[in-house]
Scaffold this motif. Structure first.
Motif: not given
Length: 315
Positions: A5, A14, A31, A113, A116, A120
């Protein structure tokens, strides 16, 4: 699976990596999810010390979960994970370096999740690996707080249902589930507290002022959540005792009914047994009204016993 990332210009990019790729320049977060053996070999080239194994994640002693070496800060931390109505604690291994955060995990983690997605969407601003690490732990503390609130809500409903003896089986099941969930929440809180305190003690010089402030705020939040978790344990014990007591009362009522029925029918049974004997000198056997008299005596004795119990308040 290895994902790099890059966070540039307030946007997250990503990149899926293979064992033939190198870590791109500017990568803040690497990750590693369910690494295969070749991926572990690839990852070992970026570690001076050995790559953490899955068995290392589950160690409980502090020296195995929190330590510092030539590769930077290492923290193995428990993250809560919802699986339907069940709650599971998942271990994630962190390696925090000045220019890179590496996470290694064997199971999916919903908070990763969520992190992330927030990155974003631009809802979080993370410019350093330490920022990412602290933002993830901040999400973890908030999620643990939400889980405690959910347990509170369930226990309020259980308290209302405890008055209904018909739902005792469901109550016992709910209490057991909430006790298990609260135990895992408390374990995650303690683990988070130990992780942040270790970071504050041994990695504080590498953090800037905002990181230190966030770290202290999270520790304060965890400290404030611990009494709530203990209160839930106390409430669970109270509800369990109340449910057991209600179950005992329900059984006692059933036994009481059988006991009263046995005593009520005892006098008629004695009368019927007496006239059921086959001795020669029993005048009532030849009496025309002997049979109705015996039935009347049995009925009167049963009704009399029942009324006596009602008058005493035993029914």
């Amino acid at each position: 699976m290895i994902t790099a990332y890059l966070y540039q210009n307030q946007s997250l990019q990503s990149i899926e990596l293979t064992v033939s790729d190198a870590i791109p320049d500017g990568t803040l977060w690497l990750d590693v999810y369910q690494p295969e053996e070749d991926e572990r070999q690839w990852l070992s080239s970026y570690f001076v010390e050995e790559v953490p194994e899955e068995d290392d994640f589950n160690e409980i002693e502090a020296s195995a979960r929190f330590y510092t070496d030539k590769d930077g800060l290492h923290i193995n931390s428990l993250f809560p994970q919802r699986l339907g109505t069940d709650l599971k604690a998942v271990n994630v291994s962190f390696n925090l370096r000045p220019n890179l955060l590496i996470t290694i995990r064997e199971e999916d983690v919903g908070l990763i999740r969520l992190l992330r997605n927030y990155l974003r969407l631009g809802r979080l601003d993370a410019e350093t690996p330490a920022d990412l690490f602290l933002e993830l732990f901040n999400l973890k503390v908030e999620y643990l707080s939400d889980l405690i609130e959910d347990v509170y809500t369930v226990l309020e409903n259980v308290g209302d249902q405890a008055l209904n003896a018909q739902e005792l089986d469901d109550i016992f099941k709910l209490i057991t589930m909430q006790e298990d969930a609260n135990g895992k929440i408390r374990l995650s809180l303690l683990d988070t507290q130990r992780s942040l305190r270790y970071m504050n003690r041994y990695y504080r010089k590498q953090l800037h002022d905002d990181n230190v402030k966030d770290l202290k705020e999270m520790l304060a939040d965890v400290d404030s959540l611990m009494p709530h978790s203990q209160f839930i344990f106390d409430k669970l014990n109270f509800l369990l005792d109340a449910a057991v007591g209600l179950s005992g009362l329900q059984q006692n009522k059933i036994i009481k009914i059988f006991s009263v029925a046995a005593v009520v029918f005892l006098p008629p049974t004695v009368i019927a047994s007496s006239y059921g004997m086959n001795f020669a000198n029993m005048p009532e056997l030849d009496w025309q009204f002997g049979y109705p008299m015996a039935l009347g005596m049995m009925l009167a004795s049963a009704v009399g016993t029942y009324l006596f119990f009602r008058r005493k308040g035993w029914l």
